[in-house]
Design a protein around this motif. Structure first.
Motif, PDB file in Angstrom:
ATOM      1  N   GLY A   1      86.220  45.046  76.071  1.00  0.00           N
ATOM      2  CA  GLY A   1      85.620  43.732  75.868  1.00  0.00           C
ATOM      3  C   GLY A   1      84.608  43.483  76.974  1.00  0.00           C
ATOM      4  O   GLY A   1      83.704  44.284  77.202  1.00  0.00           O
ATOM      5  N   SER A   2      84.777  42.402  77.706  1.00  0.00           N
ATOM      6  CA  SER A   2      83.867  42.090  78.809  1.00  0.00           C
ATOM      7  C   SER A   2      84.380  42.595  80.151  1.00  0.00           C
ATOM      8  O   SER A   2      83.723  42.428  81.177  1.00  0.00           O
ATOM      9  N   LYS A   3      85.544  43.247  80.154  1.00  0.00           N
ATOM     10  CA  LYS A   3      86.167  43.682  81.402  1.00  0.00           C
ATOM     11  C   LYS A   3      85.773  45.114  81.740  1.00  0.00           C
ATOM     12  O   LYS A   3      85.963  46.025  80.929  1.00  0.00           O
ATOM     13  N   LEU A   4      85.224  45.329  82.923  1.00  0.00           N
ATOM     14  CA  LEU A   4      84.885  46.671  83.383  1.00  0.00           C
ATOM     15  C   LEU A   4      86.149  47.403  83.807  1.00  0.00           C
ATOM     16  O   LEU A   4      86.913  46.926  84.651  1.00  0.00           O
ATOM     17  N   LEU A   5      86.380  48.582  83.221  1.00  0.00           N
ATOM     18  CA  LEU A   5      87.545  49.388  83.584  1.00  0.00           C
ATOM     19  C   LEU A   5      87.196  50.397  84.668  1.00  0.00           C
ATOM     20  O   LEU A   5      87.868  50.489  85.692  1.00  0.00           O
ATOM     21  N   TYR A   6      86.131  51.163  84.436  1.00  0.00           N
ATOM     22  CA  TYR A   6      85.706  52.171  85.403  1.00  0.00           C
ATOM     23  C   TYR A   6      84.285  52.606  85.076  1.00  0.00           C
ATOM     24  O   TYR A   6      83.761  52.294  83.997  1.00  0.00           O
ATOM     25  N   THR A   7      83.674  53.325  86.013  1.00  0.00           N
ATOM     26  CA  THR A   7      82.316  53.831  85.838  1.00  0.00           C
ATOM     27  C   THR A   7      82.325  55.342  86.029  1.00  0.00           C
ATOM     28  O   THR A   7      82.877  55.847  87.008  1.00  0.00           O
ATOM     29  N   LEU A   8      81.715  56.062  85.082  1.00  0.00           N
ATOM     30  CA  LEU A   8      81.677  57.526  85.104  1.00  0.00           C
ATOM     31  C   LEU A   8      80.280  58.029  85.424  1.00  0.00           C
ATOM     32  O   LEU A   8      79.285  57.420  85.046  1.00  0.00           O
ATOM     33  N   ILE A   9      80.223  59.158  86.129  1.00  0.00           N
ATOM     34  CA  ILE A   9      78.980  59.910  86.311  1.00  0.00           C
ATOM     35  C   ILE A   9      79.309  61.373  86.056  1.00  0.00           C
ATOM     36  O   ILE A   9      80.080  61.981  86.800  1.00  0.00           O
ATOM     37  N   GLU A  10      78.768  61.947  84.993  1.00  0.00           N
ATOM     38  CA  GLU A  10      79.079  63.332  84.637  1.00  0.00           C
ATOM     39  C   GLU A  10      78.266  64.313  85.480  1.00  0.00           C
ATOM     40  O   GLU A  10      77.165  64.013  85.955  1.00  0.00           O
ATOM     41  N   LEU A  11      78.824  65.521  85.652  1.00  0.00           N
ATOM     42  CA  LEU A  11      78.221  66.575  86.449  1.00  0.00           C
ATOM     43  C   LEU A  11      78.044  67.813  85.560  1.00  0.00           C
ATOM     44  O   LEU A  11      78.898  68.709  85.536  1.00  0.00           O
ATOM     45  N   PRO A  12      76.938  67.892  84.814  1.00  0.00           N
ATOM     46  CA  PRO A  12      76.761  68.976  83.840  1.00  0.00           C
ATOM     47  C   PRO A  12      76.789  70.378  84.447  1.00  0.00           C
ATOM     48  O   PRO A  12      77.238  71.322  83.796  1.00  0.00           O
ATOM     49  N   SER A  13      76.315  70.528  85.692  1.00  0.00           N
ATOM     50  CA  SER A  13      76.254  71.864  86.306  1.00  0.00           C
ATOM     51  C   SER A  13      77.633  72.476  86.496  1.00  0.00           C
ATOM     52  O   SER A  13      77.769  73.698  86.578  1.00  0.00           O
ATOM     53  N   TYR A  14      78.654  71.629  86.597  1.00  0.00           N
ATOM     54  CA  TYR A  14      80.013  72.116  86.828  1.00  0.00           C
ATOM     55  C   TYR A  14      80.875  72.014  85.573  1.00  0.00           C
ATOM     56  O   TYR A  14      82.077  72.254  85.621  1.00  0.00           O
ATOM     57  N   SER A  15      80.256  71.671  84.460  1.00  0.00           N
ATOM     58  CA  SER A  15      80.963  71.500  83.205  1.00  0.00           C
ATOM     59  C   SER A  15      80.660  72.664  82.267  1.00  0.00           C
ATOM     60  O   SER A  15      79.755  73.458  82.504  1.00  0.00           O
ATOM     61  N   GLN A  16      81.438  72.749  81.204  1.00  0.00           N
ATOM     62  CA  GLN A  16      81.191  73.722  80.151  1.00  0.00           C
ATOM     63  C   GLN A  16      81.554  73.070  78.828  1.00  0.00           C
ATOM     64  O   GLN A  16      82.670  72.563  78.669  1.00  0.00           O
ATOM     65  N   ALA A  17      80.616  73.081  77.894  1.00  0.00           N
ATOM     66  CA  ALA A  17      80.810  72.369  76.635  1.00  0.00           C
ATOM     67  C   ALA A  17      82.097  72.786  75.948  1.00  0.00           C
ATOM     68  O   ALA A  17      82.402  73.973  75.836  1.00  0.00           O
ATOM     69  N   ASN A  18      82.852  71.790  75.511  1.00  0.00           N
ATOM     70  CA  ASN A  18      84.099  71.981  74.769  1.00  0.00           C
ATOM     71  C   ASN A  18      85.186  72.703  75.566  1.00  0.00           C
ATOM     72  O   ASN A  18      86.156  73.188  74.993  1.00  0.00           O
ATOM     73  N   ARG A  19      85.029  72.747  76.893  1.00  0.00           N
ATOM     74  CA  ARG A  19      86.063  73.370  77.727  1.00  0.00           C
ATOM     75  C   ARG A  19      86.404  72.500  78.928  1.00  0.00           C
ATOM     76  O   ARG A  19      87.559  72.172  79.156  1.00  0.00           O
ATOM     77  N   LEU A  20      85.392  72.145  79.722  1.00  0.00           N
ATOM     78  CA  LEU A  20      85.655  71.395  80.948  1.00  0.00           C
ATOM     79  C   LEU A  20      84.529  70.401  81.192  1.00  0.00           C
ATOM     80  O   LEU A  20      83.354  70.754  81.070  1.00  0.00           O
ATOM     81  N   THR A  21      84.896  69.184  81.536  1.00  0.00           N
ATOM     82  CA  THR A  21      83.929  68.177  81.958  1.00  0.00           C
ATOM     83  C   THR A  21      84.250  67.790  83.391  1.00  0.00           C
ATOM     84  O   THR A  21      85.353  67.317  83.673  1.00  0.00           O
ATOM     85  N   ALA A  22      83.307  68.011  84.294  1.00  0.00           N
ATOM     86  CA  ALA A  22      83.440  67.579  85.687  1.00  0.00           C
ATOM     87  C   ALA A  22      82.702  66.254  85.828  1.00  0.00           C
ATOM     88  O   ALA A  22      81.599  66.081  85.287  1.00  0.00           O
TER      89      ALA A  22
END
Length: 276
Positions: A133-154
């Motif tokens: 709703g209007s309540k902020l839960l958390y903020t994310l910043i993804e790191l694509p260089s350390y991720s791998q599609a459909n396996r790991l998200t850093a």
């Protein structure tokens, strides 16, 4: 006059050296890079929603505290359970972008984080607020260089609720879990993580000691993934029985929470403390 000039030169040189030393001591020289990773906050196992809900309920039945309730959060349904200094997230992806596993880091602050990543030459996504709703839960910043599609998200995650922050050790629980001593991550290019964890430097085994939380070990693998969590328990045999009693597969010194492999390590009563 020549004699006067010769006497003045060493005095000036000494003054310059004294100023340089004072600048270094006061921090006005080129500063060493500050940590942008405070600790590894949580790791995720992603399975079906029914299995994720069952795993969450099983861990709560062991009297481990909830870090956040099982519910639908944007692209993933998940619940978080606190293993002392690390949160274990039981998740079910509801879109391809959810990936299979997450490894999530806590920064000292959201302020200045993207600028610090730019300075280190680390690719990143924009700060993405997750709300209810209007309540902020958390903020994310993804790191694509350390991720791998459909396996790991850093990613980085900055929580807007107090339960998201791990504690030093777990409260008394039926499995005798104390905390997590090490998280082992498989990476196709382990050395590339040095930019993220600097000024911490790896040991010969690729182990980083961050300002808080567990040790993080990077080992070479064909795919990026979370290989294992070393979980400190008061008694391995008792922990195995406790996991089995709530329907979690456990054998020898290993318990399997979805795709997460928990390596159970016994600690003595005098060693029931932890870093965070």
């Amino acid at each position: 006059m020549p004699d006067a000039h010769r006497s003045v030169r060493p005095i000036l040189l000494g003054a310059v050296l004294a100023v340089a030393v004072a600048m270094c001591a006061s921090g006005t020289s080129v500063a060493a890079p500050a940590h942008i990773v405070t600790d590894l906050n949580h790791v995720t196992t992603v399975t079906t929603e029914v299995k994720a809900q069952k795993l969450y309920n099983a861990l709560i039945a062991l009297k481990l505290p909830s870090a956040w309730p099982f519910a639908s959060y944007s692209a993933i349904s998940s619940g978080g359970v606190r293993f002392g200094n690390v949160n274990v997230e039981l998740g079910a992806g509801t879109s391809p972008s959810a990936g299979n596993q997450f490894v999530t880091f806590q920064p000292p602050s959201l302020t200045g984080l993207t600028a610090a990543l730019d300075e280190r030459g680390i690719e990143h996504g924009p700060p993405t607020p997750i709300t209810a709703g209007s309540k902020l839960l958390y903020t994310l910043i993804e790191l694509p260089s350390y991720s791998q599609a459909n396996r790991l998200t850093a990613q980085f995650c900055v929580y807007n609720f107090p339960n998201g922050r791990p504690t030093r050790v777990a409260p008394p629980n039926r499995a005798g879990i104390v905390n997590v001593s090490r998280v082992v991550i498989n990476a196709k290019n382990p050395s590339s993580w040095e930019k993220l964890f600097a000024p911490s430097s790896p040991s010969a085994g690729g182990v980083y000691r961050l300002p808080g939380g567990p040790l993080v070990q990077l080992q070479r693998g064909r795919r990026n993934s979370v290989s294992a969590l070393d979980v400190r328990v008061k008694n391995v045999a008792a922990a195995v029985l406790a996991f089995r009693a709530v329907g979690i597969s456990a054998r020898g010194h290993v318990a399997n929470v979805g795709s997460l492999r928990l390596r159970l390590l016994a600690v003595s009563g005098s060693a029931v403390t932890g870093r965070h």
